[in-house]
Scaffold this motif. Structure first.
Motif, PDB file in Angstrom:
ATOM      1  N   LYS A   6       0.704  -1.171  -0.066  1.00  0.00           N
ATOM      2  CA  LYS A   6       0.043   0.147   0.078  1.00  0.00           C
ATOM      3  C   LYS A   6       0.974   1.221  -0.081  1.00  0.00           C
ATOM      4  O   LYS A   6       1.876   1.302   0.668  1.00  0.00           O
ATOM      5  N   ALA A   7       0.379   2.270  -0.747  1.00  0.00           N
ATOM      6  CA  ALA A   7       1.220   3.553  -0.922  1.00  0.00           C
ATOM      7  C   ALA A   7       0.233   4.696  -0.767  1.00  0.00           C
ATOM      8  O   ALA A   7      -0.899   4.586  -1.540  1.00  0.00           O
ATOM      9  N   ASN A   8       0.578   5.784   0.177  1.00  0.00           N
ATOM     10  CA  ASN A   8      -0.274   6.838   0.184  1.00  0.00           C
ATOM     11  C   ASN A   8       0.187   8.085  -0.725  1.00  0.00           C
ATOM     12  O   ASN A   8       1.227   8.386  -0.458  1.00  0.00           O
ATOM     13  N   VAL A   9      -0.651   8.604  -1.243  1.00  0.00           N
ATOM     14  CA  VAL A   9      -0.360   9.871  -2.168  1.00  0.00           C
ATOM     15  C   VAL A   9      -1.266  10.825  -1.610  1.00  0.00           C
ATOM     16  O   VAL A   9      -2.552  10.701  -1.466  1.00  0.00           O
ATOM     17  N   LYS A  10      -0.678  11.925  -1.212  1.00  0.00           N
ATOM     18  CA  LYS A  10      -1.409  13.334  -0.800  1.00  0.00           C
ATOM     19  C   LYS A  10      -1.778  14.194  -2.115  1.00  0.00           C
ATOM     20  O   LYS A  10      -1.079  14.373  -2.895  1.00  0.00           O
ATOM     21  N   VAL A  11      -2.848  14.843  -2.018  1.00  0.00           N
ATOM     22  CA  VAL A  11      -3.513  15.624  -3.234  1.00  0.00           C
ATOM     23  C   VAL A  11      -3.666  16.886  -2.516  1.00  0.00           C
ATOM     24  O   VAL A  11      -4.169  17.276  -1.461  1.00  0.00           O
ATOM     25  N   ALA A  12      -2.928  17.767  -3.255  1.00  0.00           N
ATOM     26  CA  ALA A  12      -3.037  19.396  -2.851  1.00  0.00           C
ATOM     27  C   ALA A  12      -3.709  20.156  -3.409  1.00  0.00           C
ATOM     28  O   ALA A  12      -4.388  21.188  -3.096  1.00  0.00           O
ATOM     29  N   SER A  13      -4.075  19.918  -4.746  1.00  0.00           N
ATOM     30  CA  SER A  13      -5.211  20.756  -5.619  1.00  0.00           C
ATOM     31  C   SER A  13      -5.723  20.012  -6.433  1.00  0.00           C
ATOM     32  O   SER A  13      -5.470  18.823  -6.940  1.00  0.00           O
ATOM     33  N   THR A  14      -6.810  20.638  -7.594  1.00  0.00           N
ATOM     34  CA  THR A  14      -7.760  19.731  -8.321  1.00  0.00           C
ATOM     35  C   THR A  14      -6.907  20.147  -9.587  1.00  0.00           C
ATOM     36  O   THR A  14      -7.090  20.875 -10.317  1.00  0.00           O
ATOM     37  N   GLU A  15      -6.066  18.912  -9.923  1.00  0.00           N
ATOM     38  CA  GLU A  15      -5.751  18.727 -11.531  1.00  0.00           C
ATOM     39  C   GLU A  15      -5.608  17.593 -11.678  1.00  0.00           C
ATOM     40  O   GLU A  15      -5.413  16.672 -10.950  1.00  0.00           O
ATOM     41  N   ASN A  16      -5.406  17.265 -13.132  1.00  0.00           N
ATOM     42  CA  ASN A  16      -5.106  15.813 -13.142  1.00  0.00           C
ATOM     43  C   ASN A  16      -3.593  15.376 -12.965  1.00  0.00           C
ATOM     44  O   ASN A  16      -2.799  16.162 -13.316  1.00  0.00           O
ATOM     45  N   GLY A  17      -3.584  14.263 -12.239  1.00  0.00           N
ATOM     46  CA  GLY A  17      -1.905  13.838 -11.920  1.00  0.00           C
ATOM     47  C   GLY A  17      -1.737  12.459 -12.352  1.00  0.00           C
ATOM     48  O   GLY A  17      -2.464  11.867 -12.947  1.00  0.00           O
ATOM     49  N   ILE A  18      -0.552  12.301 -12.450  1.00  0.00           N
ATOM     50  CA  ILE A  18      -0.043  10.938 -12.796  1.00  0.00           C
ATOM     51  C   ILE A  18       0.962  10.445 -11.911  1.00  0.00           C
ATOM     52  O   ILE A  18       1.765  11.083 -11.345  1.00  0.00           O
ATOM     53  N   ILE A  19       0.820   9.115 -11.781  1.00  0.00           N
ATOM     54  CA  ILE A  19       1.689   8.326 -10.514  1.00  0.00           C
ATOM     55  C   ILE A  19       2.273   7.067 -11.831  1.00  0.00           C
ATOM     56  O   ILE A  19       1.701   6.618 -12.355  1.00  0.00           O
ATOM     57  N   PHE A  20       3.667   7.334 -11.498  1.00  0.00           N
ATOM     58  CA  PHE A  20       4.517   6.317 -12.371  1.00  0.00           C
ATOM     59  C   PHE A  20       5.581   5.791 -11.740  1.00  0.00           C
ATOM     60  O   PHE A  20       5.819   6.358 -10.493  1.00  0.00           O
TER      61      PHE A  20
END
Length: 953
Positions: free
Chosen positions: A786-800
C-alpha cells in the motif's frame, strides 16, 4: 508491512543519504563503544531491520552488551528493537535467546523507576508471543498496586491487550479490573479500566456505572467520555435500557468539558426523539458554538444543528431556538455567520419572523459603525440577502425592512448596495401598497448615491414606478440637481476658462466657503487646494460619471426621462406644462449628446449609447401610443415575468428539498416491533462510533457497494504485462485529500526475489507520503503493497514508477520492471455547486485562467449535448430550465462546480445547431472554462475534450 497496512505505534525518521553500515562495524560499536556510540549503532540496526535486513548475528551481542545498560534512551530504543526483531525460527518456534530478554523485562517490571516500568508495560501491549508474556504475568499484576498512576494505567492497558489476544493467560482479568476500578482514585486509571470493561465485560461495566450513576457529573472528562460511549453502545444494542440511562446523559449536558457536552448531545439525539431531548441537545450545541473560540469547532457543531433540522419532527423544536441560534452572529468568522444565517432562514416561520427581522436589522446597523473590512462588506451582503428572503416569504415584514436597507444605497460597497437594489426592485413590483414608501425613500437617498451601477438601477426604478405628478417632478428635480447647470459643455468650458482667478483667491485665504451648483456649501483648505481636486469636488454625481466617460448611465437616464415624460403627458392636461416637461427632458438628452461628442470627457460616447439617446429623443418628439405602451407597459411585464419565473424556481427547489426530508413510509412496508426484533437486527441505525472510526481511517462504508458497476474491479489498473517476471496491478482508492494505492505484486518466476521494492514518483500536485518497504517474494508468491499519495489541488495527476528486485543467488545487477502510468481523474474532486448570477459574473471577471474548448461531437441535439457535458464534468447548470426550453438553433448556458479544496470552476457553453447542414448535423460552438488556477482550467478542458463524443454502447 507499511504503516497504511498495519496499526502503526511509532514513526521513525530514516535519513536517506546515509550509507548502510556493515555488520562488523555495528558489532564493534555495540560491544566496545561508549553509550553515545551504542545508541547510534542501535538506531542504525533498527533502521536496517525495518528495511528488510535480517542481522541474526547481532542478537546475542545486543543481549550481552546493550540489554544490561541502565541508560533511559537505550532502554527506549531496545523496546523498539524487540518490537520489530524476528523472535521465532523459520519453523515458528521461539528463539532460545528470547528467554534472556524475557528475564530482563521481568526485572524492568520490578524496577524502582516508574518511567521504566510504565514504558515496559506499554511495550508488552505490542507483543504477540504468548510464550514471552506468560512468565511476566505475576509482575504485570503486581504493577496494578504501584504507587504511581503512570504505572497503574499502563498496567491496565497491558492486561486488557493480553486478555484480548491470549485470554488463557489471565482469565480473571474483568474481575480483577472491576475490583481495581472500585478502589481507584486517579481519573486516567479509572478511564482505562472502565474502557477495558466496556470492551471485555459490558455487564460488569454497567454494574459499576449503576453504583455510581449519581456521581457521574463529578468525574473527570476523560472518564465521562467513556461513560457516554458505553451508554450509547448499550442503548444501541438494547433499546429497552434507554430509560435507565437517559437521565445520566441529561446530567452530562451540564459537564464543564466541551467534548463531553458535544458527545452527550449527539448521544441524546440518537437515543430519544422527544421534543425536550432535542431542545436540550440543540441548546447544548448552541452554547458550545458561542463559547468555543475555534472556528473549526463552531462549523462542526453548526453542521450537527443543520443535521437536526433535516429531520421533520425536530425542525419545529429548533424553530423556537432561532433567537438563540442568532447569538452565533457575534462570531467574526464569515463562514460561521454564513451557515448561521442560512440555518436561521431555513427555520424562520410566521411565529418568529418578526423577532428575526429585528435582530437582523440591528446587525445591519452595527455593520455601519464598524471600520471598513472586506468581511464586514460580505457580512452586510449576507444580512441584506437574508432580509430580502424574509420579506419575500413574509410580505408583512417588507415595510419594516425597506427603510433600513435603503440607507445602504449610498454605501461605498457596490455589492451590498446592488443586493439592496435588487431587493427594492422585487419589493416595489410585488407589493403595491409599499410603492409610495419606496419612492419616497429612494428620492431621499438618490443624491447620495456614489457608484454608477447603483445610480443606473435607482434611475430605472424611479422611471418605472413614479406615477404621480409630484413624484415625476421630484425625479426631474433630482436629475437636474445631480446633473448641474446645463448646457454642460458651455458650463464646463466657462469653468475651465474662469477658474484661474478664483483659484488664486482661494489659495491666499486659509479656508474658504464655496457654493456649488446644487446650493450646498463646500469648505476647501488652502493647504490642500489644487485645481483638479476643486473641480472634482464641485462636480455633481451624474456630471462626474459623464465626465469620466461613463455614458451607459446617460442611456439609462434617457430611458427614465422618456418614461416619466410620457407618463406626465397622460397625467397633466395642461398643454403648456406638458410641452415644458418634454422639452426639458429633450434638452437634457441633447446636452448629454453634445458633451459625448466633445473632447471634454475622458472617453467619448459609444455609438450604442448615441443610438439609444437619439431613439428616446425621437420617441418624445412623436409621442405615439405604441411607444408609450412599449416604454410604460412592456418593460414592467418583462420584469414581472422574470420575477415570477424566479419565484417558481425557488418554490420548486424548496419542494424538492422538503420531499427529500419527508420520511415516506409505503403502505406495504413491514412494521417493526422492538420487542420481537432479534438482537442482530436491532441496529437499524448505524453505530455512530463505528462510523466515525471508519471515516477517520478513510474506509467509509459505501451503500452503493451492492451495485456491480460500483465494484472495486472497475478501479483496478494493470501496471505490468502478464509475461513480465513480476506482475502488478493497483486498486486506486480516492479518499478526499489522499489517494491509497493498493498494489498486488505477483512473482511469476521460479526464483526468490529479494528486496522487491515498489518505487513511485508523481507528476502534478501529488506527493508520495511514504516509501513502501522492500519485500521478499518466494517463487510464485504474491503480496500486497500500500502507498499513500497526498493531493494538494484539483488537477489531473500522474503516478508512475517501477518495481526493482534482486534474484536470490544471482550475481547480476538489480532487475527493473517499468510500470504503466496511473492517471488520477479530476472528476474525483469536483462536485456540483450553485451560486447567484451576480457571484458568477464577479468570479468570471476575477479569474485569470481561461481555456477555450471547441465543440467536436457526434451529438446532434443541443439539450442532449448539454446534459452529456453536465454528467461527464460533474458541473451544475445555473441557467434555468425554462430559459433552455424550446428550440431556436442556439443555446447558451452557465455551468458551475466546486472542488473539495474550495476552488471554483466556471464554464460558459455557447452552442448552435447548423440547420443548413441538415437535421443530423452535429452541434458546434465553444465552451469557455475559467478558473483561478491554471491546472484546474486545463484539466477540466482536457476532460471535456475526452468525453465530448458520445460513445455508442
Amino acid at each position: 508491512m507499511t504503516a497504511a497496512e498495519n496499526v502503526c505505534y511509532t514513526l521513525i525518521n530514516v535519513p536517506n543519504d546515509s550509507e548502510p553500515p556493515s555488520e562488523v562495524s555495528l558489532k564493534a560499536d555495540l560491544e566496545k563503544g561508549e553509550i553515545k556510540a551504542k545508541t547510534e549503532a542501535l538506531k542504525k540496526v533498527i533502521i536496517m531491520i525495518l528495511n528488510g535486513e535480517k542481522l541474526p548475528g547481532l542478537l546475542m551481542t545486543i543481549i550481552r552488551f546493550v540489554l544490561p545498560l541502565q541508560d533511559h534512551t537505550i532502554k527506549k530504543l531496545l523496546l523498539v528493537f524487540w518490537e520489530i526483531v524476528p523472535k521465532t525460527t523459520p519453523d515458528g518456534k521461539l528463539l532460545q535467546e528470547m528467554i534472556l530478554v524475557c528475564d530482563a523485562y521481568r526485572k524492568d517490571l520490578q524496577h524502582p523507576n516508574e518511567f521504566i516500568r510504565g514504558s515496559t508495560l506499554r511495550f508488552l501491549c505490542k507483543l504477540k508471543e504468548s510464550e514471552l508474556l506468560e512468565p511476566l504475568m505475576p509482575a504485570i499484576r503486581a504493577c496494578l498496586e504501584h504507587r504511581h498512576s503512570y504505572v497503574r494505567r499502563n498496567a491496565v492497558l497491558a492486561i486488557y491487550t493480553i486478555y484480548r489476544n491470549f485470554e488463557n493467560l489471565i482469565p480473571d482479568a474483568p474481575e480483577l479490573i472491576h475490583d481495581f476500578l472500585v478502589n481507584e482514585k486517579d481519573a486516567s486509571c479509572k478511564r482505562n479500566a472502565f474502557m477495558m470493561l466496556i470492551h471485555a465485560d459490558q455487564d460488569r461495566a454497567l454494574d459499576y456505572l449503576s453504583t455510581c450513576i449519581d456521581q457521574v457529573h463529578t468525574f473527570g472528562d476523560i472518564l465521562q467520555l467513556v461513560i457516554v460511549e458505553l451508554i450509547y453502545k448499550v442503548c444501541h444494542a438494547n433499546p429497552s435500557e434507554r430509560a435507565r440511562f437517559i437521565r445520566c446523559i441529561y446530567n452530562l449536558l451540564q459537564s464543564s468539558s466541551p467534548a463531553v457536552k458535544y458527545e452527550a448531545a449527539g448521544t441524546l439525539v440518537t437515543l430519544s426523539s422527544a421534543p425536550t431531548a432535542i431542545k436540550a441537545a440543540a441548546q447544548c450545541y448552541i452554547d458550545l458554538i458561542i463559547k468555543e473560540s475555534d472556528n473549526n469547532v463552531k462549523l462542526i457543531v453548526l453542521d450537527r444543528l443543520i443535521e437536526l433540522k433535516e429531520h421533520p419532527t425536530h425542525e419545529r423544536v429548533l424553530q423556537d431556538l432561532v433567537m438563540d441560534i442568532l447569538r452565533v452572529l457575534s462570531t467574526p468568522d464569515l463562514e460561521v455567520r454564513k451557515k448561521t444565517l442560512q440555518l436561521a432562514l431555513d427555520l424562520v416561520s410566521s411565529r418568529n419572523v418578526e423577532e428575526l427581522v429585528i435582530v437582523l436589522k440591528k446587525e445591519v446597523i452595527k455593520t455601519n459603525n464598524v471600520t471598513e473590512h472586506e468581511d464586514t462588506d460580505k457580512f452586510r451582503q449576507l444580512l441584506v440577502r437574508t432580509l430580502h428572503s424574509c420579506s419575500v416569504r413574509f410580505p408583512d415584514m417588507a415595510a419594516n425592512v425597506i427603510p433600513v436597507l435603503m440607507e445602504f444605497l449610498s454605501d461605498t460597497n457596490e455589492a451590498a448596495a446592488a443586493d439592496v437594489l435588487e431587493f427594492v426592485r422585487e419589493a416595489i413590483q410585488r407589493f403595491d401598497n409599499l410603492r409610495p414608501l419606496i419612492i419616497e425613500k429612494m428620492l431621499e437617498v438618490f443624491h447620495a448615491i456614489r457608484t454608477v451601477k447603483i445610480y443606473r438601477g435607482a434611475l430605472w426604478i424611479l422611471g418605472e414606478y413614479c406615477s404621480t405628478k409630484e413624484d415625476i417632478q421630484s425625479v426631474m428635480t433630482e436629475v437636474r440637481r445631480s446633473l448641474g447647470e446645463i448646457p454642460i459643455v458651455e458650463n464646463e468650458i466657462k469653468k475651465e476658462a474662469g477658474e484661474g482667478k478664483p483659484e488664486e483667491e482661494v489659495s491666499a485665504a486659509p479656508a474658504a466657503k464655496l457654493v456649488t451648483e446644487m446650493g450646498t456649501y463646500v469648505t476647501q483648505s488652502a493647504l490642500s487646494s489644487s485645481r483638479p481636486s476643486k473641480k472634482e469636488e464641485d462636480r455633481p454625481p451624474l456630471r462626474g460619471f459623464l465626465m469620466d466617460g461613463d455614458f451607459y448611465v446617460a442611456a439609462s437616464l434617457a430611458t427614465t426621462l422618456t418614461k416619466v415624460a410620457l407618463r406626465y403627458v397622460t397625467i397633466v392636461q395642461d398643454k403648456k406644462r406638458q410641452n415644458s416637461f418634454v422639452a426639458e427632458s429633450m434638452l437634457i438628452m441633447a446636452t448629454i449628446l453634445h458633451l459625448g461628442k466633445s473632447s471634454l470627457p475622458k472617453k467619448p460616447i459609444t455609438d450604442d449609447d448615441v443610438d439609444r439617446i437619439s431613439l428616446c429623443l425621437k420617441v418624445l418628439s412623436e409621442c405615439s401610443p405604441l411607444m408609450n405602451d412599449i416604454f410604460n407597459k412592456e418593460c414592467r411585464k418583462s420584469l414581472s415575468h422574470m420575477l415570477t419565473v424566479r419565484l417558481e424556481e425557488e418554490k420548486l427547489s424548496q419542494k424538492k428539498e422538503s420531499e427529500k426530508r419527508n420520511v415516506l413510509v409505503q403502505a406495504d412496508d413491514p412494521i417493526s416491533f422492538m420487542q420481537l426484533t432479534a438482537k442482530n437486527e436491532t441496529s437499524s441505525k448505524e453505530d455512530q462510533f463505528q462510523l466515525s472510526l471508519l471515516a477517520a481511517m478513510g474506509t467509509t462504508l459505501k451503500k452503493e457497494a451492492n451495485d456491480p458497476m460500483a465494484s472495486k474491479l472497475n478501479k483496478v489498473t494493470q501496471l505490468t504485462g502478464f509475461s513480465d517476471p513480476v506482475y502488478a496491478e493497483a486498486y486506486v482508492h480516492v479518499n478526499q485529500y489522499d489517494i491509497v494505492l493498493d498494489v498486488l505484486v505477483v512473482n511469476q518466476t521460479n526464483d526468490t526475489l529479494q528486496n522487491c521494492t515498489l518505487e513511485l514518483a508523481t507528476l502534478g500536485d501529488l506527493k508520495l507520503v511514504e516509501k513502501p518497504s522492500p519485500l521478499t517474494l518466494a517463487p510464485h508468491d504474491f503480496a500486497n503493497i500500500k502507498a499513500n499519495v497526498k493531493v494538494a489541488s484539483t488537477e489531473n495527476g500522474i503516478i508512475f514508477g517501477n518495481i526493482v528486485y534482486d534474484v536470490s543467488g544471482a550475481a547480476s545487477d538489480r532487475n527493473c520492471v517499468v510500470l504503466s502510468d496511473i492517471h488520477i481523474d479530476i472528476m474525483d474532486y469536483i462536485q456540483p455547486a450553485s451560486c447567484t448570477d451576480a457571484e458568477f459574473r464577479q468570479m468570471w471577471a476575477e479569474f485569470e485562467w481561461e481555456n477555450k474548448v471547441t465543440v467536436n461531437t457526434n451529438i446532434a441535439d443541443l439539450n442532449e449535448y448539454l446534459h452529456h457535458i453536465l454528467s461527464s464534468t460533474n458541473m451544475k447548470c445555473l441557467t434555468p430550465e425554462k430559459a433552455l426550453s424550446g428550440f431556436c438553433g442556439f443555446m447558451a448556458a452557465n455551468l458551475y462546480a466546486r472542488s473539495i479544496f474550495g476552488e471554483d470552476a466556471l464554464a460558459n457553453v455557447s452552442i448552435e445547431k447548423p440547420i443548413h447542414l441538415g437535421p443530423d448535423a452535429p452541434v458546434n460552438g465553444h465552451i469557455r472554462i475559467r478558473a483561478k488556477s491554471q491546472g484546474m482550467a486545463l484539466s477540466l478542458g482536457d476532460k471535456i475534450n475526452l468525453s465530448q463524443k458520445k460513445t455508442s454502447i
